[in-house]
Design an enzyme around this catalytic site. Structure first.
Site, PDB file in Angstrom:
ATOM      1  N   CYS A  81       0.832  -1.214   0.000  1.00 13.14           N
ATOM      2  CA  CYS A  81       0.000   0.000   0.000  1.00 13.14           C
ATOM      3  C   CYS A  81       0.865   1.262   0.000  1.00 13.14           C
ATOM      4  O   CYS A  81       1.477   1.567  -1.007  1.00 13.14           O
ATOM      5  CB  CYS A  81      -1.000  -0.048   1.142  1.00 13.14           C
ATOM      6  SG  CYS A  81      -2.399   1.052   0.854  1.00 13.14           S
ATOM      7  N   HIS A 177      -3.124  -5.286   1.671  1.00 14.40           N
ATOM      8  CA  HIS A 177      -2.467  -5.511   2.964  1.00 14.40           C
ATOM      9  C   HIS A 177      -2.529  -6.977   3.403  1.00 14.40           C
ATOM     10  O   HIS A 177      -3.379  -7.324   4.230  1.00 14.40           O
ATOM     11  CB  HIS A 177      -3.189  -4.696   4.042  1.00 14.40           C
ATOM     12  CG  HIS A 177      -3.004  -3.225   3.931  1.00 14.40           C
ATOM     13  ND1 HIS A 177      -2.037  -2.546   4.630  1.00 14.40           N
ATOM     14  CD2 HIS A 177      -3.668  -2.296   3.211  1.00 14.40           C
ATOM     15  CE1 HIS A 177      -2.109  -1.267   4.347  1.00 14.40           C
ATOM     16  NE2 HIS A 177      -3.090  -1.074   3.489  1.00 14.40           N
ATOM     17  N   GLU A 179      -0.753  -8.396   5.476  1.00 15.12           N
ATOM     18  CA  GLU A 179      -0.397  -8.511   6.900  1.00 15.12           C
ATOM     19  C   GLU A 179      -1.617  -8.484   7.818  1.00 15.12           C
ATOM     20  O   GLU A 179      -1.515  -8.865   8.981  1.00 15.12           O
ATOM     21  CB  GLU A 179       0.606  -7.409   7.302  1.00 15.12           C
ATOM     22  CG  GLU A 179       0.050  -6.000   7.432  1.00 15.12           C
ATOM     23  CD  GLU A 179      -0.199  -5.295   6.100  1.00 15.12           C
ATOM     24  OE1 GLU A 179      -0.021  -5.914   5.031  1.00 15.12           O
ATOM     25  OE2 GLU A 179      -0.600  -4.111   6.153  1.00 15.12           O
TER      26      GLU A 179
HETATM   27  N1  GLN Z   1      -3.341   6.398   1.170  1.00 12.63           N
HETATM   28  C1  GLN Z   1      -2.120   6.044   1.825  1.00 12.63           C
HETATM   29  C2  GLN Z   1      -0.945   6.780   1.222  1.00 12.63           C
HETATM   30  O1  GLN Z   1      -1.110   7.577   0.405  1.00 12.63           O
HETATM   31  C3  GLN Z   1      -1.875   4.564   1.764  1.00 12.63           C
HETATM   32  C4  GLN Z   1      -2.880   3.850   2.608  1.00 12.63           C
HETATM   33  C5  GLN Z   1      -2.366   2.595   3.212  1.00 12.63           C
HETATM   34  O2  GLN Z   1      -1.167   2.330   3.261  1.00 12.63           O
HETATM   35  N2  GLN Z   1      -3.272   1.820   3.721  1.00 12.63           N
HETATM   36  O3  GLN Z   1       0.174   6.525   1.573  1.00 12.63           O
END
Ligand code: GLN
Length: 198
Positions: A81, A177, A179
């Site tokens: 992410c 994710h 994890e």
């Molecule tokens: N929107 C977040 C970002 O821009 C990422 C979100 C996340 O890691 N769950 O870093």
């Protein structure tokens, strides 16, 4: 068992969950907050969180350039992410100038930050993942998606018509994710990459 030393960048985000996932895969992971800790690892996980904040903290702690250098020298990395955003070579909707997320350029992809967040903040679903027999339950939380994939980048999974998991050499990135689910197959893949087995 893992022979290599795997670190989790521990500036912000869901660090504990990645440490736990790596332990479940037989690794003995360490938190990375300082330059000497970064120099001591053979591979690094960049967790989910907020890429703009993580960039800011990397700069404050003078870790941004050392991290770029290690990645350029071929250190294996896995970004989930926000971590995927950081590992990209180009970031769209990177944030407010001066506080924006900066690319570490470890995977030749263009990502759009908060791409899924425009429609819904988060969603989950089962998606096929290259090399895994059964689908992965993917949890997307204000997730990016990939808008361009360079030559040499392998797409491992797609959702909403976009790549959401990619690999280039020893660098792995997922928009979702793993994890937060009990499924350790993606962390297992990364542990094997760091140990030179995949
Ligand atoms: N929107 C977040 C970002 O821009 C990422 C979100 C996340 O890691 N769950 O870093």
């Amino acid at each position: 068992m893992s022979d290599a030393r795997i670190g989790v960048l521990a500036l912000q985000g869901d660090v504990r969950e990645h440490l736990a996932a790596l332990r479940d895969c037989g690794a003995d992971p360490v938190s990375v907050r300082r330059r000497d800790e970064l120099e001591a690892v053979d591979g690094l996980v960049i967790p989910g969180g907020e890429s703009t904040t993580m960039t800011h903290l990397l700069r404050e702690l003078e870790l941004l350039e050392p991290l770029r250098q290690r990645l350029a020298a071929g250190m294996p990395a896995y970004g989930a992410c926000a971590g995927m955003i950081m590992l990209a070579s180009e970031i769209r909707d990177a944030g407010t100038a001066g506080r924006e997320a900066l690319p570490l350029s470890a995977v030749d992809i263009t990502v759009r930050r908060n791409a899924f967040g425009r429609q819904v903040d988060s969603f989950e679903g089962d998606i096929a993942f290259e090399g895994l027999d059964d689908p992965v339950h993917a949890v997307f939380i204000r997730a990016p998606w990939v808008e361009r994939v360079g030559a040499g980048v392998q797409v491992l999974a797609r959702a909403a018509d976009h790549p959401v998991a990619v690999r280039q050499g020893a660098v792995l990135a997922t928009a979702f994710h793993p994890e937060v689910t009990g499924d350790r197959r993606i962390h297992q893949l990364f542990v094997e990459i760091v140990n030179g087995r995949r």
